[in-house]
Design a protein around this motif. Structure first.
Motif, PDB file in Angstrom:
ATOM      1  N   MET A   1      47.605  65.043  50.263  1.00 51.31           N
ATOM      2  CA  MET A   1      46.613  64.472  51.145  1.00 51.31           C
ATOM      3  C   MET A   1      47.289  63.675  52.256  1.00 51.31           C
ATOM      4  SD  MET A   1      43.692  63.257  48.539  1.00 51.31           S
ATOM      5  CE  MET A   1      42.222  63.740  49.315  1.00 51.31           C
ATOM      6  N   ILE A   2      46.755  63.778  53.421  1.00 50.02           N
ATOM      7  CA  ILE A   2      47.330  63.127  54.599  1.00 50.02           C
ATOM      8  C   ILE A   2      46.554  61.844  54.896  1.00 50.02           C
ATOM      9  CG2 ILE A   2      47.748  63.373  57.070  1.00 50.02           C
ATOM     10  CD1 ILE A   2      47.946  66.422  56.523  1.00 50.02           C
ATOM     11  N   PRO A   3      47.250  60.684  54.886  1.00 48.60           N
ATOM     12  CA  PRO A   3      46.545  59.445  55.197  1.00 48.60           C
ATOM     13  C   PRO A   3      46.186  59.351  56.676  1.00 48.60           C
ATOM     14  CG  PRO A   3      48.870  59.009  54.784  1.00 48.60           C
ATOM     15  CD  PRO A   3      48.650  60.467  54.559  1.00 48.60           C
ATOM     16  N   ILE A   4      45.000  58.843  56.913  1.00 48.10           N
ATOM     17  CA  ILE A   4      44.514  58.620  58.273  1.00 48.10           C
ATOM     18  C   ILE A   4      43.742  57.300  58.246  1.00 48.10           C
ATOM     19  CG2 ILE A   4      42.455  60.000  57.827  1.00 48.10           C
ATOM     20  CD1 ILE A   4      42.457  60.794  60.750  1.00 48.10           C
ATOM     21  N   GLY A   5      43.874  56.530  59.291  1.00 47.89           N
ATOM     22  CA  GLY A   5      43.184  55.250  59.299  1.00 47.89           C
ATOM     23  C   GLY A   5      42.855  54.782  60.697  1.00 47.89           C
ATOM     24  N   PHE A   6      41.864  53.913  60.743  1.00 51.08           N
ATOM     25  CA  PHE A   6      41.471  53.285  61.994  1.00 51.08           C
ATOM     26  C   PHE A   6      41.646  51.791  61.822  1.00 51.08           C
ATOM     27  CE2 PHE A   6      39.365  57.315  61.945  1.00 51.08           C
ATOM     28  CZ  PHE A   6      39.542  57.771  63.238  1.00 51.08           C
ATOM     29  N   MET A   7      42.335  51.191  62.758  1.00 50.68           N
ATOM     30  CA  MET A   7      42.609  49.765  62.716  1.00 50.68           C
ATOM     31  C   MET A   7      41.910  49.116  63.900  1.00 50.68           C
ATOM     32  SD  MET A   7      46.402  48.199  62.514  1.00 50.68           S
ATOM     33  CE  MET A   7      46.679  46.743  61.565  1.00 50.68           C
ATOM     34  N   PHE A   8      41.052  48.161  63.611  1.00 51.41           N
ATOM     35  CA  PHE A   8      40.361  47.406  64.645  1.00 51.41           C
ATOM     36  C   PHE A   8      41.057  46.053  64.750  1.00 51.41           C
ATOM     37  CE2 PHE A   8      37.479  50.553  63.054  1.00 51.41           C
ATOM     38  CZ  PHE A   8      36.872  51.039  64.202  1.00 51.41           C
ATOM     39  N   ILE A   9      41.435  45.682  65.961  1.00 46.88           N
ATOM     40  CA  ILE A   9      42.275  44.506  66.166  1.00 46.88           C
ATOM     41  C   ILE A   9      41.612  43.519  67.112  1.00 46.88           C
ATOM     42  CG2 ILE A   9      44.497  43.692  67.043  1.00 46.88           C
ATOM     43  CD1 ILE A   9      45.598  46.517  66.356  1.00 46.88           C
ATOM     44  N   GLU A  10      41.570  42.270  66.679  1.00 48.77           N
ATOM     45  CA  GLU A  10      41.178  41.165  67.547  1.00 48.77           C
ATOM     46  C   GLU A  10      42.476  40.445  67.906  1.00 48.77           C
ATOM     47  OE1 GLU A  10      38.508  37.075  67.460  1.00 48.77           O
ATOM     48  OE2 GLU A  10      38.737  38.246  65.633  1.00 48.77           O
ATOM     49  N   LYS A  37      34.154  44.069  72.736  1.00 49.33           N
ATOM     50  CA  LYS A  37      33.229  43.300  71.882  1.00 49.33           C
ATOM     51  C   LYS A  37      34.068  42.448  70.937  1.00 49.33           C
ATOM     52  CE  LYS A  37      29.262  44.459  73.470  1.00 49.33           C
ATOM     53  NZ  LYS A  37      28.530  43.584  74.269  1.00 49.33           N
ATOM     54  N   THR A  38      33.695  42.414  69.664  1.00 40.66           N
ATOM     55  CA  THR A  38      34.389  41.576  68.683  1.00 40.66           C
ATOM     56  C   THR A  38      35.867  41.934  68.585  1.00 40.66           C
ATOM     57  OG1 THR A  38      32.363  41.403  67.408  1.00 40.66           O
ATOM     58  CG2 THR A  38      34.407  40.825  66.281  1.00 40.66           C
ATOM     59  N   TYR A  39      36.152  43.215  68.520  1.00 42.21           N
ATOM     60  CA  TYR A  39      37.550  43.661  68.458  1.00 42.21           C
ATOM     61  C   TYR A  39      37.998  44.078  69.853  1.00 42.21           C
ATOM     62  CZ  TYR A  39      36.979  43.611  63.430  1.00 42.21           C
ATOM     63  OH  TYR A  39      36.750  43.223  62.147  1.00 42.21           O
ATOM     64  N   ASN A  40      39.280  43.851  70.130  1.00 39.37           N
ATOM     65  CA  ASN A  40      39.837  44.153  71.445  1.00 39.37           C
ATOM     66  C   ASN A  40      40.489  45.524  71.525  1.00 39.37           C
ATOM     67  OD1 ASN A  40      40.723  40.934  70.890  1.00 39.37           O
ATOM     68  ND2 ASN A  40      39.371  41.360  72.609  1.00 39.37           N
ATOM     69  N   LEU A  41      40.977  46.021  70.367  1.00 42.75           N
ATOM     70  CA  LEU A  41      41.682  47.305  70.343  1.00 42.75           C
ATOM     71  C   LEU A  41      41.255  48.111  69.127  1.00 42.75           C
ATOM     72  CD1 LEU A  41      45.339  46.007  70.950  1.00 42.75           C
ATOM     73  CD2 LEU A  41      43.770  46.894  72.675  1.00 42.75           C
ATOM     74  N   VAL A  42      41.287  49.437  69.266  1.00 44.30           N
ATOM     75  CA  VAL A  42      41.130  50.329  68.127  1.00 44.30           C
ATOM     76  C   VAL A  42      42.344  51.260  68.137  1.00 44.30           C
ATOM     77  CG1 VAL A  42      39.714  52.026  69.391  1.00 44.30           C
ATOM     78  CG2 VAL A  42      39.650  51.960  66.890  1.00 44.30           C
TER      79      VAL A  42
END
Length: 77
Positions: A1-10, A37-42
């Motif tokens: 399985m290949i890991p994939i993720g989304f990181m929301f950064i303030e 909005k609340t987070y500055n980067l994705v």
């Protein structure tokens, strides 16, 4: 399985552009964009192993000027 993720950064105000450029240089980062909005980067992180995936996340968290992160992890196929 290949890991994939989304990181929301303030991040610290005024540091978005610098962080964005530094994050894009990290192996495993598929894309990184500014948000308004609340987070500055994705950031989308993909890797062929869990170890490489975890390393990319750790490298992002070590960059500094981060106030908060929220990471959602999944696995592909």
């Amino acid at each position: 399985m290949i890991p994939i993720g989304f990181m929301f950064i303030e991040c610290v105000e005024g540091s978005q552009n610098d962080l964005l450029q530094r994050i894009k240089e990290i192996p495993g980062v598929s894309y990184a964009y500014k948000l308004d909005k609340t987070y500055n980067l994705v950031v989308k992180v993909e890797s062929d192993s869990v170890d490489k995936f975890a390393l990319a996340i750790a490298q992002i968290r070590k960059l500094g000027n981060l106030l908060n992160t929220d990471t959602m992890v999944g696995f592909k196929g």
